[in-house]
Every structure is written in structure tokens, then in C-alpha cells.
Design an enzyme around this catalytic site. Structure first.
Site, PDB file in Angstrom:
ATOM      1  N   LYS A  50      19.954  -6.835 -75.026  1.00 13.34           N
ATOM      2  CA  LYS A  50      19.641  -8.047 -74.268  1.00 13.34           C
ATOM      3  C   LYS A  50      18.698  -8.988 -75.013  1.00 13.34           C
ATOM      4  O   LYS A  50      18.595 -10.169 -74.659  1.00 13.34           O
ATOM      5  CB  LYS A  50      19.062  -7.696 -72.898  1.00 13.34           C
ATOM      6  N   SER A 276      24.704   3.824 -70.445  1.00 16.25           N
ATOM      7  CA  SER A 276      25.834   2.915 -70.674  1.00 16.25           C
ATOM      8  C   SER A 276      26.421   3.106 -72.069  1.00 16.25           C
ATOM      9  O   SER A 276      27.596   2.841 -72.301  1.00 16.25           O
ATOM     10  CB  SER A 276      25.439   1.455 -70.443  1.00 16.25           C
TER      11      SER A 276
HETATM   12  C1  LIG Z   1      21.866  -0.664 -70.695  1.00 12.78           C
HETATM   13  C2  LIG Z   1      22.813  -1.808 -70.607  1.00 12.78           C
HETATM   14  N1  LIG Z   1      24.071  -1.614 -70.979  1.00 12.78           N
HETATM   15  C3  LIG Z   1      24.986  -2.594 -70.894  1.00 12.78           C
HETATM   16  C4  LIG Z   1      24.654  -3.845 -70.423  1.00 12.78           C
HETATM   17  C5  LIG Z   1      25.727  -4.899 -70.274  1.00 12.78           C
HETATM   18  O1  LIG Z   1      25.622  -5.967 -71.172  1.00 12.78           O
HETATM   19  P1  LIG Z   1      26.140  -7.398 -70.745  1.00 12.78           P
HETATM   20  O2  LIG Z   1      25.140  -7.966 -69.776  1.00 12.78           O
HETATM   21  O3  LIG Z   1      26.189  -8.183 -72.020  1.00 12.78           O
HETATM   22  O4  LIG Z   1      27.474  -7.248 -70.116  1.00 12.78           O
HETATM   23  C6  LIG Z   1      23.342  -4.080 -70.038  1.00 12.78           C
HETATM   24  C7  LIG Z   1      22.949  -5.372 -69.515  1.00 12.78           C
HETATM   25  O5  LIG Z   1      21.875  -5.553 -68.985  1.00 12.78           O
HETATM   26  C8  LIG Z   1      22.402  -3.038 -70.138  1.00 12.78           C
HETATM   27  O6  LIG Z   1      21.120  -3.216 -69.748  1.00 12.78           O
END
Ligand SMILES: Cc1ncc(COP(=O)(O)O)c(C=O)c1O
Length: 354
Positions: A50, A276
Site C-alpha cells: 500500500k 493474503s
Molecule cells: C494485506 C493486503 N493484501 C492485499 C490487499 C489488496 O490490495 P489492493 O487494495 O491493491 O487490491 C491489501 C489492501 O489493503 C492488503 O492490505
């Protein structure tokens, strides 16, 4: 003598954001040798992907005059965005207020506070995630000069990945003599999947771009909040405005338990990444299953595992039928170097040069 200023400039902060290593992970899947690629986004300034978006949105806002030096910033976020704006905002001399659902991990709340930002927790009764967005908008309406990045609808979010993450993946694979066949990424705001996707599709229209969501909470597939899941950072409560599903390939669903076990396995290899990232890795394997075992599939490890010390990531996760994580044996990884600033390929877009 080194000149010391009270605030950091975009130029200095940009040296600490992006240009992350690309990992080539070797594995056995059902006894078959495979390789998957992942950008190690935990190497960013605050430890998550981010930072790219927060820095780019702030820079664009300075250019357009919607963010003035010293002006307050507020944002609704499930965590990593708050950490990025808190750290980068304060480094540049801005007070920051973060609106976030109260069920996010304690580490996220503490980290945002320790960077000096104010945290306004929002309960389920107040509307949870959508309530956080509503409260941030009310803040903007009553705060003179206040800047609201609006990560879910601000096209500069996807642009951050179009100008950095996408070109980095292309250049790092090119050095290895490879081209991506597919890119997969979990959808929070959708900035990563949309921005990287647009860049890679521009280079090779045949590349597959798959959004990823929790199987336990299929918001992209249903269009509304359904079920519950533990993959913090993705699949908040709605489909964000910057997500254009008609520009993407099929949605890949991953069970949150499978994602947890995968993240735990990656940690055993020394790669301490968040839940994630485990989901993205499983999704990358699912994409490779469709394309063939030698397909070049790339994803992102969005953040590190330190924000999840109080979550199920640190507990034993029950195995369910159909999990892929239990059929994966990780063998090791190689690291494709970061792009040398002095020797970037001519084909790299201007926005990528620092
Ligand atoms: C840990 C994590 N994974 C994935 C994402 C997803 O990314 P995006 O907002 O670019 O879709 C985020 C977004 O905040 C995140 O904090």
C-alpha cells in the site's frame, strides 16, 4: 555535511517505496515440479504494497493542489493503507486520521497509532467498513483543507501499479528471459490487479489477469457482502469503483483456511508474509493449473506476517477437503534482483523512473 530537514520529500521517500525483489519459488505440487513468481512487497517502507499507492496518491494530490503542505489527511481503511498514510503522511508533515473497522488486528491499530495518527474505530453497529467510508466523508465535509485520498475510487491508486509494479514485473522477468502468462492478486481496493493488469495487457494482450477473493465471502461473484473470512486486506464489503470486472479474467476463489496454511508454509521457508500472500500463492497455482505446469504466473506477497501475531495465522489451522496448501511442498526460492536505478531498460515508462 548532510542537510537535515524537518520533513522528508517525495524524492527521498520514493527511494524507500517499490522496486521490490521478485521471488521465484520452487515447489512440488502433487509430486510435479513447479515454479511461481511473487513480488516481495513486504520490502516496502512500512512493510506493505500500500505504500506504492499512498505515495503516488499524495504526489498527484500535491501536483493538482488538492493536498497542501501540512494539511490534514483522513482515510477509511482496513489497515495497511492506514499504516502507509500514517507513516508517509507524518514523514511529510501531515496530521493523519484513520477510520477503520474495530475487528481489524490489534497490531494494525497499534502501528497506525505509533506513527502518530489518530485512529477512529468503527463498530458493526456503526456500519463497519461502509460506516468507516461514510465517517471519513463526513470528516472531509467539516475539515477545511482536509484531504481524502478515496483509495476505493481514486484512479491514481491503480495508476501507482500501472507505473511501478507492472513495469517492475515485466523488467525483472525480461532479465530472466521470461514473459508473464498470468498475474493474480487479491482484491481489496483492486488497485493492484487493475494497475498491473492494464500494464501487462498493454505489453501482451494474451496475458491472463485474475482477481482473487475468499471462497468463504464471494463478494466479487455475488456483488454484495456475503459470509465471513479471515484474509485481512481483501474483500471488504463491496465491489470498489476502480474494479472493472469486464477488463479482467475469471475470479479465483481461495478458502481462508487454505490461505492461512499456505502463509504458515511460506514462513517455514523464511518468508514471513501475511494471509493474503498465502491466498495469492494458492491462486497463482490455480491459474497455473489452467494454463499448464510451465506457465509463468506472477503474484504479490502484499505484506509481512508481523501484523498477524494475534490472529489465526499463529494458530494451528484445521485442514479441510480440497485444500491445495497441503499438497504443496516448498523447495526453496531464488531472487530476481531489484531493477538497478542506473541501468533501467529504455522500455520502462517515465513514471517508473525515479
Ligand atoms: C494485506 C493486503 N493484501 C492485499 C490487499 C489488496 O490490495 P489492493 O487494495 O491493491 O487490491 C491489501 C489492501 O489493503 C492488503 O492490505
Amino acid at each position: 555535511m548532510i542537510a537535515v530537514t524537518s520533513q522528508c520529500s517525495f524524492r527521498e521517500l520514493a527511494k524507500l517505496v517499490g522496486n521490490t525483489p521478485l521471488l521465484a519459488l520452487e515447489l512440488l505440487f502433487r509430486g510435479q515440479r513447479r515454479r511461481l513468481f511473487a513480488k516481495a512487497e513486504n520490502f516496502n517502507f512500512t512493510g506493505s504494497i500500500k505504500d506504492r499507492m499512498a505515495l503516488h496518491i499524495m504526489r498527484k494530490a500535491y501536483e493538482t493542489g488538492s493536498l497542501k503542505p501540512g494539511a490534514p489527511i483522513a482515510e477509511a481503511t482496513s489497515g495497511n493503507t492506514g499504516i502507509s498514510f500514517a507513516a508517509l503522511g507524518h514523514a511529510m508533515g501531515h496530521p493523519v486520521t484513520i477510520f477503520m473497522p474495530d475487528w481489524m488486528s490489534q497490531e494494525r491499530k497499534d502501528l497506525i497509532r505509533c506513527f502518530g495518527a489518530e485512529v477512529r474505530l468503527v463498530s458493526v453497529q456503526e456500519g463497519g467498513f461502509l460506516g468507516s467510508i461514510r465517517l471519513s466523508e463526513e470528516w472531509a465535509a467539516r475539515t477545511l483543507g482536509g484531504f481524502l485520498p478515496c483509495q476505493f475510487s481514486n484512479e491514481a491508486n491503480a495508476e501507482a501499479h500501472f507505473t511501478t509494479t507492472g513495469p517492475e514485473i515485466w523488467a525483472q522477468l525480461k532479465i530472466l528471459g521470461l514473459r508473464p502468462d498470468a498475474f493474480v492478486a487479491g482484491v481489496g481496493t483492486g488497485g493492484t490487479v487493475m494497475g498491473v493488469g492494464r500494464f501487462l495487457k498493454q505489453r501482451n494482450p494474451a496475458v491472463k489477469i485474475h482477481p482473487v477473493e475468499p471462497d468463504n465471502s464471494p463478494i466479487l461473484r455475488t456483488g454484495y457482502k456475503v459470509g465471513k473470512h479471515r484474509i485481512q486486506g481483501i474483500s471488504d464489503e463491496f465491489i470498489p469503483a476502480i474494479v472493472k470486472l469486464d477488463q479482467l479474467d475469471e475470479i479465483i476463489a481461495v478458502d481462508d483456511g487454505d490461505a492461512i496454511i499456505m502463509s504458515q508454509k511460506l514462513a517455514k521457508l523464511g518468508l514471513g508474509v501475511g494471509i493474503s500472500s498465502g491466498a495469492n500463492f494458492i491462486a497463482a497455482l490455480k491459474a497455473q493449473e489452467k494454463l499448464g505446469k510451465d506457465a509463468v504466473v506472477v503474484t504479490v506477497f502484499s505484506d509481512d506476517n508481523k501484523k498477524y501475531l494475534s490472529t489465526d495465522l499463529m494458530k494451528e489451522e484445521p485442514v479441510k477437503a480440497g485444500f491445495l496448501s497441503t499438497e504443496i511442498e516448498l523447495l526453496g526460492f531464488n531472487v530476481a534482483n531489484r531493477i538497478c536505478e542506473m541501468c533501467q531498460p529504455d522500455s520502462t515508462p517515465a513514471g517508473f523512473r525515479r
